[in-house]
Motif scaffolding. Structure first.
Motif, PDB file in Angstrom:
ATOM      1  N   LYS A  95       0.837  -1.200   0.000  1.00  0.00           N
ATOM      2  CA  LYS A  95       0.000   0.000   0.000  1.00  0.00           C
ATOM      3  C   LYS A  95       0.879   1.261   0.000  1.00  0.00           C
ATOM      4  CE  LYS A  95      -4.313  -1.583   2.159  1.00  0.00           C
ATOM      5  NZ  LYS A  95      -5.230  -1.422   3.315  1.00  0.00           N
ATOM      6  N   THR A  96       1.975   1.208   0.741  1.00  0.00           N
ATOM      7  CA  THR A  96       2.898   2.341   0.769  1.00  0.00           C
ATOM      8  C   THR A  96       3.457   2.597  -0.628  1.00  0.00           C
ATOM      9  OG1 THR A  96       3.523   1.806   3.051  1.00  0.00           O
ATOM     10  CG2 THR A  96       5.008   3.252   1.824  1.00  0.00           C
ATOM     11  N   ASN A  99       0.501   3.992  -2.903  1.00  0.00           N
ATOM     12  CA  ASN A  99       0.118   5.359  -2.533  1.00  0.00           C
ATOM     13  C   ASN A  99       1.180   6.368  -2.980  1.00  0.00           C
ATOM     14  OD1 ASN A  99      -2.138   5.819   0.167  1.00  0.00           O
ATOM     15  ND2 ASN A  99      -2.002   3.963  -1.041  1.00  0.00           N
ATOM     16  N   CYS A 100       2.440   6.015  -2.813  1.00  0.00           N
ATOM     17  CA  CYS A 100       3.520   6.919  -3.223  1.00  0.00           C
ATOM     18  C   CYS A 100       3.559   7.079  -4.742  1.00  0.00           C
ATOM     19  CB  CYS A 100       4.865   6.411  -2.706  1.00  0.00           C
ATOM     20  SG  CYS A 100       5.076   6.621  -0.919  1.00  0.00           S
ATOM     21  N   THR A 102       0.933   6.961  -6.827  1.00  0.00           N
ATOM     22  CA  THR A 102      -0.165   7.866  -7.181  1.00  0.00           C
ATOM     23  C   THR A 102       0.208   9.317  -6.868  1.00  0.00           C
ATOM     24  OG1 THR A 102      -1.781   6.137  -6.703  1.00  0.00           O
ATOM     25  CG2 THR A 102      -2.603   8.391  -6.792  1.00  0.00           C
ATOM     26  N   THR A 103       0.823   9.515  -5.712  1.00  0.00           N
ATOM     27  CA  THR A 103       1.232  10.861  -5.315  1.00  0.00           C
ATOM     28  C   THR A 103       2.215  11.458  -6.309  1.00  0.00           C
ATOM     29  OG1 THR A 103       0.920  10.284  -2.990  1.00  0.00           O
ATOM     30  CG2 THR A 103       2.242  12.231  -3.454  1.00  0.00           C
ATOM     31  N   TYR A 230      -4.070  -0.884  -4.631  1.00  0.00           N
ATOM     32  CA  TYR A 230      -3.397  -0.188  -3.542  1.00  0.00           C
ATOM     33  C   TYR A 230      -3.003   1.239  -3.911  1.00  0.00           C
ATOM     34  CZ  TYR A 230      -2.997  -4.766  -1.278  1.00  0.00           C
ATOM     35  OH  TYR A 230      -3.269  -5.980  -0.692  1.00  0.00           O
ATOM     36  N   LYS A 232      -5.159   3.692  -4.394  1.00  0.00           N
ATOM     37  CA  LYS A 232      -6.103   4.636  -3.795  1.00  0.00           C
ATOM     38  C   LYS A 232      -5.484   5.195  -2.525  1.00  0.00           C
ATOM     39  CE  LYS A 232     -10.829   5.073  -2.026  1.00  0.00           C
ATOM     40  NZ  LYS A 232     -12.101   4.358  -1.715  1.00  0.00           N
ATOM     41  N   LEU A 233      -5.449   6.535  -2.424  1.00  0.00           N
ATOM     42  CA  LEU A 233      -4.737   7.184  -1.321  1.00  0.00           C
ATOM     43  C   LEU A 233      -5.397   6.922   0.026  1.00  0.00           C
ATOM     44  CD1 LEU A 233      -3.900  10.652  -2.942  1.00  0.00           C
ATOM     45  CD2 LEU A 233      -2.533   8.555  -2.916  1.00  0.00           C
ATOM     46  N   GLU A 234      -4.571   6.556   1.020  1.00  0.00           N
ATOM     47  CA  GLU A 234      -5.017   6.333   2.390  1.00  0.00           C
ATOM     48  C   GLU A 234      -4.132   7.177   3.308  1.00  0.00           C
ATOM     49  OE1 GLU A 234      -5.297   2.233   3.553  1.00  0.00           O
ATOM     50  OE2 GLU A 234      -5.866   1.582   1.530  1.00  0.00           O
ATOM     51  N   LEU A 238      -0.113   7.217   3.853  1.00  0.00           N
ATOM     52  CA  LEU A 238       0.615   8.279   3.164  1.00  0.00           C
ATOM     53  C   LEU A 238       1.270   9.277   4.115  1.00  0.00           C
ATOM     54  CD1 LEU A 238       1.068   8.628   0.182  1.00  0.00           C
ATOM     55  CD2 LEU A 238      -0.867  10.203   0.094  1.00  0.00           C
TER      56      LEU A 238
END
Length: 469
Positions: A95-96, A99-100, A102-103, A230, A232-234, A238
């Motif tokens: 997930k990390t 998320n990174c 997508t960012t 994974y 999708k931002l959480e 994040l």
């Protein structure tokens, strides 16, 4: 997961650090060539080389901002993912990563727009003159288009290294660097594109590296895979990564602010000649910074993983080796710069006046380089341990509290040669920063080791109680 434990938890620390650090140092040396090869070629363009080098040098604050955002996500998320792996939490690690990723896409879009619209205004504010501004604008108009490739290559490659795939991480950089070295003379000289050719070679090379990095992280050989579910931002995933990455962001983004402060002061006291020398000085400083970062990145998976696995002895052993290697390297490079400054300067220019001026400036600017191994080893270890506060503090202390004020204070004290007084701000700040960092680290490192030692003892006691029950 057993394979990962055998690799990062049980292999001898010395052998493991050598295995991981050699490719990461090689990657950073290659990355160094990536960063400076444009300037080497540009500085040797017939007739206009010195001015073109100065113009592209003024672009460095903007380029540093781009790489700082990549570090913000990659160097924050990478150690977090390693710690999750050490704890056996594979889902949170992936997930990390997602998320990174997508960012970074979002950041790239914003940066590209900003650089295309306002690059001329930024460059004039950063120390460009009427003689050099057009060279800087020509370079940035093309470089901005490749921002997304730079972001993904640097940011996502940190996750490859964080898993222990140091050789793969090295190849990510090698692919782009080799392409850049080949394409630069073709576009700059053969096609007569000058600084625009240098920028085009850079973004095409980064695009090749980007394809390699993504193909690996979407593939089957990686432990942590990029998965759409994974991405999708959480915020609980994040925000801790951002907090940890903030120190790396400050460290690199502050280089941009510092470059602006240096260039504006040097333009005032020494005109284009002093600004051109600063381009060479920052390029030579990368001979120190990037290999030392490579050593730290090689040690990071060992320190982070074993910190997550509550193994204090391996954490301590990895740091001691990192510190020794960093000090040896920084001392040897310092000796070379002090003895052969003209050889370093000659790589970037054949202009006799710029060469003579830079030779003296190098010795002043890098006077405390031998101590820099301590600073980098401690700062990288703070990040590896997930200690965001301490990592941010030492970054802010060196750059904002010490260096920036000294750039303006020292010329008022040493009025006989105000230009050299500006360069002197770097070694004075380095000496004070290393002293502060070493003292802080001594307390924080003992505290971190004590915490995982106590936790390990409590876990063993609980197991014994369960067995007796």
């Amino acid at each position: 997961m057993n394979e990962e434990k055998d690799f990062l938890e049980k292999e001898p620390v010395g052998k493991l650090l050598l295995k991981l650090a050699l490719p990461t140092v090689a990657a950073q040396v290659i990355n160094m060539l990536y960063n400076i090869v444009d300037r080497i070629y540009i500085g040797h363009i017939p007739e206009v080389g010195a001015l073109a080098l100065t113009g592209v040098g003024v672009c460095m604050p903007l380029i540093m901002i781009v790489t700082a955002f990549a570090a913000f996500t990659g160097y924050g998320g990478g150690p977090r993912a390693s710690i999750f792996m050490g704890q056996g939490d594979h889902v949170s690690a992936e997930k990390t990563l997602g998320n990174c990723f997508t960012t970074q896409i979002g950041i790239s879009v914003i940066l590209t727009a900003v650089l295309l619209i306002w690059n001329r205004d930024f460059l004039m504010a950063f120390g460009a003159s009427q003689n050099t501004i057009e060279y800087g604008v020509d370079y940035m108009n093309i470089y901005a288009i490749g921002t997304i490739f730079v972001q993904i290559t640097l940011g996502m490659n940190a996750f490859i290294t964080a898993q222990g795939f140091a050789k793969t991480g090295m190849l990510s950089v090698l692919i782009g660097a080799v392409a850049n070295i080949i394409l630069d003379p073709v576009f700059i000289f053969a096609f007569g594109m000058g600084v625009q050719g240098a920028a085009l070679a850079t973004i095409l090379s980064q695009a090749m590296s980007c394809v390699w990095v993504l193909s690996f992280l979407f593939g089957k050989k990686t432990h942590l895979r990029l998965r759409f579910k994974y991405m999708k931002l959480e915020k609980n995933i994040l925000f801790p990564s951002f907090a940890l990455g903030l120190s790396s962001f400050i460290m690199q983004a502050s280089e941009s602010v510092i470059s602006i402060c240096f260039n504006s002061s040097l333009l005032r006291y020494g005109q284009d000649l002093a600004v051109g020398a600063m381009t060479i000085l920052t390029s030579v400083m990368q001979f120190a910074m990037l290999p030392l970062q490579g050593l730290g990145q090689g040690a990071q998976p060992i320190i982070s993983y074993n910190y997550g696995a509550h193994n204090p002895e391996r954490v301590k052993a990895a740091f001691k080796l990192l510190l020794k290697a960093s000090l040896v390297y920084s001392t040897l490079l310092w000796l070379l710069v002090m003895i052969f400054p003209q050889a370093f300067a000659a790589m970037f220019t054949a202009d006799a006046e710029l060469l003579e001026f830079t030779k003296t400036a190098l010795r002043v600017y890098m006077a405390c380089l031998l101590l820099f191994g301590i600073q980098m080893a401690c700062q990288m270890t703070f990040t590896s341990l997930g200690n965001a506060k301490a990592s941010i503090l030492v970054a802010v202390m060196r750059k904002f509290i010490l260096l920036i004020p000294l750039i303006y204070i020292l010329p008022q004290i040493f009025t006989a040669n105000k230009t050299m007084a500006v360069y002197m701000a770097e070694p004075v700040a380095d000496f004070l920063a290393v002293t502060f960092t070493a003292i802080l680290f001594a307390f924080q490192f003992k505290k971190a080791l004590r915490q995982i030692t106590d936790t390990t003892g409590d876990n063993m006691k609980n197991k014994e109680d369960e067995a007796h029950a």
